[in-house]
Design an enzyme around this catalytic site. Structure first.
Site, short mmCIF file in Angstrom:
data_model
loop_
_atom_site.label_atom_id
_atom_site.label_comp_id
_atom_site.label_asym_id
_atom_site.label_seq_id
_atom_site.Cartn_x
_atom_site.Cartn_y
_atom_site.Cartn_z
N GLU A 230 0.83 -1.21 0.00
CA GLU A 230 0.00 0.00 0.00
C GLU A 230 0.86 1.26 0.00
O GLU A 230 1.24 1.75 1.06
CB GLU A 230 -0.95 0.02 1.22
CG GLU A 230 -1.86 1.25 1.23
CD GLU A 230 -2.79 1.33 2.44
OE1 GLU A 230 -2.67 0.49 3.36
OE2 GLU A 230 -3.63 2.23 2.48
N LYS B 271 -2.50 -2.03 -3.11
CA LYS B 271 -3.55 -1.18 -2.54
C LYS B 271 -3.17 0.28 -2.77
O LYS B 271 -2.50 0.89 -1.94
CB LYS B 271 -3.72 -1.48 -1.04
CG LYS B 271 -4.73 -0.59 -0.35
CD LYS B 271 -5.17 -1.14 1.01
CE LYS B 271 -6.04 -0.15 1.74
NZ LYS B 271 -6.70 -0.71 2.92
C1 5MM Z 1 -8.33 1.61 8.55
O1 5MM Z 1 -7.27 2.53 8.52
C2 5MM Z 1 -5.98 1.93 8.32
C3 5MM Z 1 -5.08 2.11 9.47
O2 5MM Z 1 -4.64 3.40 9.60
P1 5MM Z 1 -3.62 3.78 10.82
O3 5MM Z 1 -2.49 2.82 10.80
O4 5MM Z 1 -3.23 5.18 10.45
O5 5MM Z 1 -4.40 3.72 12.07
C4 5MM Z 1 -5.43 2.40 6.98
O6 5MM Z 1 -4.12 1.96 6.72
C5 5MM Z 1 -6.30 1.86 5.92
O7 5MM Z 1 -6.15 0.48 5.83
C6 5MM Z 1 -6.05 2.46 4.56
O8 5MM Z 1 -5.55 3.76 4.60
C7 5MM Z 1 -7.36 2.48 3.81
O9 5MM Z 1 -8.33 3.08 4.63
P2 5MM Z 1 -9.20 4.25 4.04
O10 5MM Z 1 -9.94 4.81 5.22
O11 5MM Z 1 -8.26 5.22 3.39
O12 5MM Z 1 -10.11 3.55 3.04
#
Ligand code: 5MM
Length: 341
Positions: free
Chosen positions: A178, A220
Site C-alpha cells: 500500500e 492497494k
Molecule cells: C483503517 O485505517 C488503516 C489504518 O490506519 P492507521 O495505521 O493510520 O491507524 C489504513 O491503513 C487503511 O487500511 C487504509 O488507509 C485504507 O483506509 P481508508 O480509510 O483510506 O479507506
C-alpha cells in the site's frame, strides 16, 4: 514459498463482487473514530465494535473477501470466547493483519515520513500465520505539497515496502503493498497522477529487485483524484479514466489484483469511482475495494456504542458492503443508495 497457494489467496482477495474490509485502525486512529461518535476507546468497546462487523452475516459472507486486522484485534476473543479470527474464517472471509508500525519523520526530509516495523518482522509473521492470517498489509504514506514528495521519500518507502513484501512471501503470507499518496492538499488530479505514477514505478522497481513474486501480492493504491482542497474537483468519469490509464501504465498484468483505499473520499464517491472504472474494462487485474472509512463511517454512526443499535450498525455495514460489491462488477447505480435511505 508456495507461489501457487499465494496466488490462490491473492486471487480470492480480489474476486469479483467482493472486497476487503480495512479494520486495522491503530489505537490512535480508532480513538479518533470513536471520539466522533461519542464512544470511549476501551479495549472492550473496540472488541464489541469489531465483533459487530465480523458477525454481519450478509456483508461478511457475500461481499467481504478479507479483513485487515490490527495486532490487538487478532488476539482478541468475541464475547462468547470465540477468537475474532475464527468469526472471520467462519464467514468465509480471509483474515489478514497490518504489520507496519506506523510512520516516523524521515531524516533530512522535512514534512515527509518513512514507515517502520521491519525489525523482527519475520518472527511476527510466523506468529500471525499460526493465528490464521493469510495476508498482511504495510502502508507507506506519501504527501503532496510544496517541494514534496522528494525522490528520497519515494525511494526509501518503496524499498521498505519491498522488504516487507519479500518477508511476507517467505512466511507464506500474501503482502498487500500500500503506497498511499494522500489526497489532503490543494493539488489537482494531474499532479496526483504524476506523483502516483512515480511512486508506483519506483515501488515495482524495488519489488523486482527484491525478487517479490508479483503473482502472489495485491496492490492497494490511491486513485488518481483531486486533492481535497483543490478548487477544481475532477468528475467521477475523469477519476475513473485517469486512474485506469495510470494503473495500466504502471501495474504489471502479473499482479492478480488491485484493491483501492478510500483515502478520505465520501462513501458514495468511493463506490461511484470504483463502479465507473469497471465500465472501462476489460481490465488485466482484479479491481476492487479495500476501504476503511468508506465502509465503516456509516456503521460507526448507526452503532454509536449502544448494544441496542447492533442490528442497525450491521445493516449499515451490509448496505455499504453490498454497494461496493456491486461496484466491483460495474453494477452499482446511485438510485440503489436512495432506495436504502
Ligand atoms: C483503517 O485505517 C488503516 C489504518 O490506519 P492507521 O495505521 O493510520 O491507524 C489504513 O491503513 C487503511 O487500511 C487504509 O488507509 C485504507 O483506509 P481508508 O480509510 O483510506 O479507506
Amino acid at each position: 514459498m508456495n507461489l501457487t497457494e499465494l496466488n490462490r489467496v491473492a486471487t480470492a482477495m480480489v474476486v469479483s463482487g467482493k472486497g476487503i474490509l480495512a479494520a486495522d485502525e491503530s489505537s490512535g486512529t480508532i480513538k479518533k473514530r470513536f471520539d466522533a461518535i461519542g464512544v470511549e476507546s476501551t479495549e472492550g468497546n473496540r472488541r464489541d465494535y469489531r465483533e459487530m462487523l465480523f458477525r454481519s452475516k450478509e456483508a461478511m459472507s457475500q461481499y467481504i473477501s478479507g479483513v485487515i486486522l490490527y495486532d490487538e484485534t487478532i488476539w482478541q476473543d468475541a464475547k462468547d470466547g470465540t477468537p475474532l479470527v475464527k468469526l472471520i474464517e467462519q464467514s468465509g472471509a480471509i483474515p489478514g493483519i497490518k504489520v507496519d508500525e506506523g510512520t516516523q519523520g524521515l531524516p533530512m526530509c522535512p514534512g515527509e515520513t518513512i514507515t517502520v516495523g521491519l525489525d523482527k518482522l519475520a518472527e511476527r509473521l510466523k506468529k500471525y500465520y499460526e493465528r490464521g492470517a493469510r495476508f498482511a498489509k504495510w502502508r507507506a504514506v506519501i504527501d503532496i505539497g510544496s517541494g514534496i514528495p522528494s525522490m528520497t521519500a519515494i525511494s526509501v518507502n518503496a524499498h521498505a515496502l519491498a522488504r516487507y513484501a519479500a518477508l511476507c512471501q517467505a512466511a507464506q503470507i500474501v503482502p498487500i503493498v500500500e503506497p498511499e499518496v494522500l489526497m489532503d492538499g490543494d493539488h489537482d488530479i494531474d499532479r496526483c497522477y504524476e506523483v502516483t505514477s512515480r511512486v508506483l514505478n519506483k515501488t515495482f522497481q524495488e519489488l523486482r529487485v527484491q525478487r517479490v513474486a508479483l503473482e502472489g501480492m495485491v496492490l492497494k493504491p490511491n486513485m488518481a483524484i483531486s486533492g481535497k482542497k483543490c478548487p477544481k474537483q475532477a468528475s467521477v468519469e475523469e477519476v475513473a479514466e485517469k486512474t485506469i490509464r495510470l494503473l495500466k501504465a504502471c501495474v504489471p498484468a502479473a499482479v492478480p489484483g488491485i484493491a483501492f483505499l478510500s483515502g478520505g473520499q465520501s462513501d458514495e464517491e468511493a463506490t461511484a469511482h470504483l463502479n465507473a472504472m469497471h465500465k472501462l474494462g476489460p481490465l488485466p487485474w482484479g479491481l476492487t475495494f479495500s476501504y476503511g472509512r468508506a465502509l465503516q463511517a456509516a456503521p460507526q454512526k448507526a452503532w454509536s456504542g449502544r448494544p441496542e443499535n447492533v442490528t442497525a450498525g450491521q445493516n449499515a455495514f451490509s448496505h455499504r458492503a453490498r454497494m461496493n460489491g456491486l461496484a466491483s462488477k460495474g453494477e452499482w447505480q446511485s438510485s440503489l443508495e436512495k432506495k436504502a435511505a
